[in-house]
Write a protein that holds these residues in place. Structure first.
Motif, PDB file in Angstrom:
ATOM      1  N   ARG A 158       0.836  -1.211   0.000  1.00 18.31           N
ATOM      2  CA  ARG A 158       0.000   0.000   0.000  1.00 18.31           C
ATOM      3  C   ARG A 158       0.864   1.252   0.000  1.00 18.31           C
ATOM      4  O   ARG A 158       0.541   2.242  -0.666  1.00 18.31           O
ATOM      5  N   ARG A 159       1.973   1.214   0.738  1.00 15.14           N
ATOM      6  CA  ARG A 159       2.871   2.369   0.749  1.00 15.14           C
ATOM      7  C   ARG A 159       3.493   2.556  -0.630  1.00 15.14           C
ATOM      8  O   ARG A 159       3.621   3.686  -1.130  1.00 15.14           O
ATOM      9  N   ALA A 160       3.885   1.443  -1.264  1.00 16.64           N
ATOM     10  CA  ALA A 160       4.452   1.526  -2.611  1.00 16.64           C
ATOM     11  C   ALA A 160       3.439   2.119  -3.586  1.00 16.64           C
ATOM     12  O   ALA A 160       3.799   2.911  -4.464  1.00 16.64           O
ATOM     13  N   THR A 161       2.175   1.751  -3.428  1.00 14.59           N
ATOM     14  CA  THR A 161       1.130   2.288  -4.313  1.00 14.59           C
ATOM     15  C   THR A 161       0.977   3.790  -4.115  1.00 14.59           C
ATOM     16  O   THR A 161       0.837   4.540  -5.087  1.00 14.59           O
ATOM     17  N   ARG A 162       0.974   4.235  -2.859  1.00 12.90           N
ATOM     18  CA  ARG A 162       0.819   5.676  -2.593  1.00 12.90           C
ATOM     19  C   ARG A 162       1.990   6.469  -3.182  1.00 12.90           C
ATOM     20  O   ARG A 162       1.792   7.546  -3.759  1.00 12.90           O
ATOM     21  N   ILE A 163       3.207   5.950  -3.033  1.00 19.71           N
ATOM     22  CA  ILE A 163       4.370   6.659  -3.576  1.00 19.71           C
ATOM     23  C   ILE A 163       4.302   6.696  -5.102  1.00 19.71           C
ATOM     24  O   ILE A 163       4.503   7.752  -5.724  1.00 19.71           O
ATOM     25  N   ALA A 164       4.001   5.537  -5.711  1.00 22.49           N
ATOM     26  CA  ALA A 164       3.894   5.492  -7.170  1.00 22.49           C
ATOM     27  C   ALA A 164       2.762   6.394  -7.660  1.00 22.49           C
ATOM     28  O   ALA A 164       2.882   7.059  -8.692  1.00 22.49           O
ATOM     29  N   GLY A 165       1.665   6.436  -6.903  1.00 22.95           N
ATOM     30  CA  GLY A 165       0.548   7.308  -7.265  1.00 22.95           C
ATOM     31  C   GLY A 165       0.928   8.777  -7.202  1.00 22.95           C
ATOM     32  O   GLY A 165       0.562   9.569  -8.079  1.00 22.95           O
ATOM     33  N   ALA A 166       1.670   9.145  -6.166  1.00 23.53           N
ATOM     34  CA  ALA A 166       2.115  10.541  -6.029  1.00 23.53           C
ATOM     35  C   ALA A 166       3.061  10.920  -7.170  1.00 23.53           C
ATOM     36  O   ALA A 166       2.977  12.029  -7.720  1.00 23.53           O
ATOM     37  N   ILE A 167       3.965  10.013  -7.519  1.00 27.40           N
ATOM     38  CA  ILE A 167       4.878  10.282  -8.633  1.00 27.40           C
ATOM     39  C   ILE A 167       4.087  10.455  -9.929  1.00 27.40           C
ATOM     40  O   ILE A 167       4.342  11.379 -10.724  1.00 27.40           O
ATOM     41  N   GLY A 168       3.111   9.586 -10.143  1.00 27.99           N
ATOM     42  CA  GLY A 168       2.285   9.675 -11.339  1.00 27.99           C
ATOM     43  C   GLY A 168       1.516  10.975 -11.416  1.00 27.99           C
ATOM     44  O   GLY A 168       1.422  11.608 -12.483  1.00 27.99           O
ATOM     45  N   GLN A 169       0.955  11.404 -10.279  1.00 28.44           N
ATOM     46  CA  GLN A 169       0.210  12.664 -10.277  1.00 28.44           C
ATOM     47  C   GLN A 169       1.141  13.850 -10.500  1.00 28.44           C
ATOM     48  O   GLN A 169       0.763  14.832 -11.142  1.00 28.44           O
ATOM     49  N   ALA A 179      -4.131   7.665 -11.480  1.00 30.55           N
ATOM     50  CA  ALA A 179      -3.259   7.469 -10.317  1.00 30.55           C
ATOM     51  C   ALA A 179      -4.070   7.512  -9.026  1.00 30.55           C
ATOM     52  O   ALA A 179      -3.885   6.688  -8.121  1.00 30.55           O
ATOM     53  N   ARG A 180      -4.983   8.472  -8.957  1.00 29.65           N
ATOM     54  CA  ARG A 180      -5.829   8.586  -7.760  1.00 29.65           C
ATOM     55  C   ARG A 180      -6.696   7.343  -7.593  1.00 29.65           C
ATOM     56  O   ARG A 180      -6.840   6.805  -6.493  1.00 29.65           O
ATOM     57  N   GLN A 181      -7.263   6.867  -8.682  1.00 24.28           N
ATOM     58  CA  GLN A 181      -8.139   5.696  -8.626  1.00 24.28           C
ATOM     59  C   GLN A 181      -7.377   4.458  -8.169  1.00 24.28           C
ATOM     60  O   GLN A 181      -7.892   3.648  -7.396  1.00 24.28           O
ATOM     61  N   GLU A 182      -6.140   4.301  -8.617  1.00 18.60           N
ATOM     62  CA  GLU A 182      -5.345   3.134  -8.222  1.00 18.60           C
ATOM     63  C   GLU A 182      -5.032   3.159  -6.735  1.00 18.60           C
ATOM     64  O   GLU A 182      -5.086   2.118  -6.061  1.00 18.60           O
ATOM     65  N   VAL A 183      -4.720   4.337  -6.211  1.00 18.68           N
ATOM     66  CA  VAL A 183      -4.435   4.457  -4.780  1.00 18.68           C
ATOM     67  C   VAL A 183      -5.671   4.121  -3.959  1.00 18.68           C
ATOM     68  O   VAL A 183      -5.610   3.371  -2.972  1.00 18.68           O
ATOM     69  N   VAL A 184      -6.820   4.657  -4.367  1.00 15.24           N
ATOM     70  CA  VAL A 184      -8.068   4.394  -3.644  1.00 15.24           C
ATOM     71  C   VAL A 184      -8.404   2.907  -3.694  1.00 15.24           C
ATOM     72  O   VAL A 184      -8.774   2.302  -2.679  1.00 15.24           O
TER      73      VAL A 184
END
Length: 376
Positions: free
Chosen positions: A181-192, A221-226
């Motif tokens: 989940r942490r990896a997803t949030r970081i990747a999502g932030a980079i994507g955004q 990116a937001r949808q993937e994190v959620v």
């Protein structure tokens, strides 16, 4: 609206109706007032989306080889998507599945380069001639354009931002070193962050296509994190947290009208059909409403019940239950403890348990009162 156009290796290939708009677009781009050019443009659009299809098959067949079911491949005007039957649990598996799409595009480029060499196209290429060839309806133009298109597909998809392949590659590599989940949030932030940069460039250059791509990446990116957060919550909840342990029930000799009255009284979304104490089938509220609407209220309940009951072990998590529902395309499961029937679990039950936990309140076992599905 999508419709199935083929079944490849046991995987349904669905084409969105709006894809048909791409065909006249190709005719317009290459037409130049000639019928041959228009037909060539239609062919180019078909070949382009054939490349997209092969890209998605790269994902899908790799997933299948790793034991992950694939529900379908959807082709849209903006690209394609391989819909997996359940989430990929291992970062290494996600990495393999993801990179196979761009690898397929690079293999197509390699094959086209071989064609260019043996056809003599490679010896005729100069910087100036390539520009002219790409825009000309000809064999050379087709080969060069497809080389460029597949290179762009591979490179664009490797941008490290969800929902592109590059975002998933980044997440899977980081997930080998930290919590998923942490990896997803970081990747999502980079994507955004990448999406914001693309949007700025798009605004400064008045490039509306680039702005649209930026919005697509930002929202993806937001949808993937959620979605990953939802999976994390459901992983922490057990089936016991949401299970209806006392579902409404009918015996095999009762009618659809009896089921309708029972569901109105209990406000449940599903009931079981019994022969004595043995569960024979499941009936959904939608099944009953459809039967009543077509004048089949006096039909035996066994005529509309779902005989193939999808089971889930009582001790599993709600995420396993949700993934099982997705894999079997069913909104209801029967929970069993060994051979003992413990109750029914619907998608509404899962949504309610998630909503309660998301508000920070410990979930309670479901009652027979109505449930609402959270909008998030």
């Amino acid at each position: 609206m999508s419709f199935r156009i083929a079944r490849i290796a046991g995987i349904d290939l669905n084409l969105h109706i709006t894809f048909l708009l791409m065909l006249p677009l190709g005719a317009l781009i290459w037409g130049n007032g000639s019928l041959f050019g228009a037909l060539f443009g239609v062919l180019m659009m078909i070949l382009l989306f054939s490349s997209v299809l092969l890209h998605e098959l790269g994902h899908a067949l790799t997933a299948r080889a790793l034991g992950i079911p694939v529900r379908e491949i959807q082709l849209l005007p903006i690209g394609g998507v391989a819909v997996l039957g359940r989430p990929v649990q291992r970062p290494g598996h996600e990495l393999l599945i993801t990179i196979m799409g761009p690898i397929v595009n690079l293999l197509i480029v390699f094959g086209l380069l071989i064609v260019a060499i043996f056809s003599g196209l490679a010896t005729r290429m100069t910087a100036e001639s390539m520009v002219n060839m790409v825009g000309t309806p000809s064999f050379d133009g087709m080969v060069l354009w497809l080389i460029q298109a597949n290179l762009l597909l591979a490179l664009f998809n490797m941008i490290p931002a969800f929902p592109l392949d590059g975002g998933r590659v980044l997440r899977s590599v980081m997930a080998m070193l930290m919590d998923y989940r942490r990896a997803t949030r970081i990747a999502g932030a980079i994507g955004q962050g990448i999406a914001i940069l693309l949007a700025v460039v798009g605004v400064m250059s008045v490039n509306f296509l680039l702005i649209a791509v930026a919005v697509f990446i930002f929202l993806g990116a937001r949808q993937e994190v959620v979605a990953t957060d939802v999976i994390g919550v459901l992983d922490d909840l057990s089936i016991a947290d949401a299970l209806n342990r006392e579902p409404a029930s009918l015996q095999i000799g009762q009618r659809v009208s009896d089921a309708a009255a029972l569901m109105d009284a209990t406000r449940q979304q599903a009931l079981v059909v019994l022969q004595g104490e043995r569960v024979l089938g499941i009936v959904l509220r939608a099944d009953i409403q459809a039967a009543i609407a077509t004048g089949r209220g006096e039909m035996w309940i066994t005529m509309i019940m779902r005989r193939e009951i999808v089971r889930v072990p009582f001790g599993e998590s709600l995420e396993v239950a949700r993934a099982t529902m997705a894999e079997h395309s069913t909104p209801v499961l029967a929970a069993y403890d060994g051979e003992e029937f413990r109750g029914l679990l619907t998608i509404d039950d899962i949504a309610t348990a998630y909503a309660v936990r998301d508000r920070g309140t410990p979930p309670q076992g479901p009652s027979t009162t109505p449930r609402t599905t959270p909008s998030a």
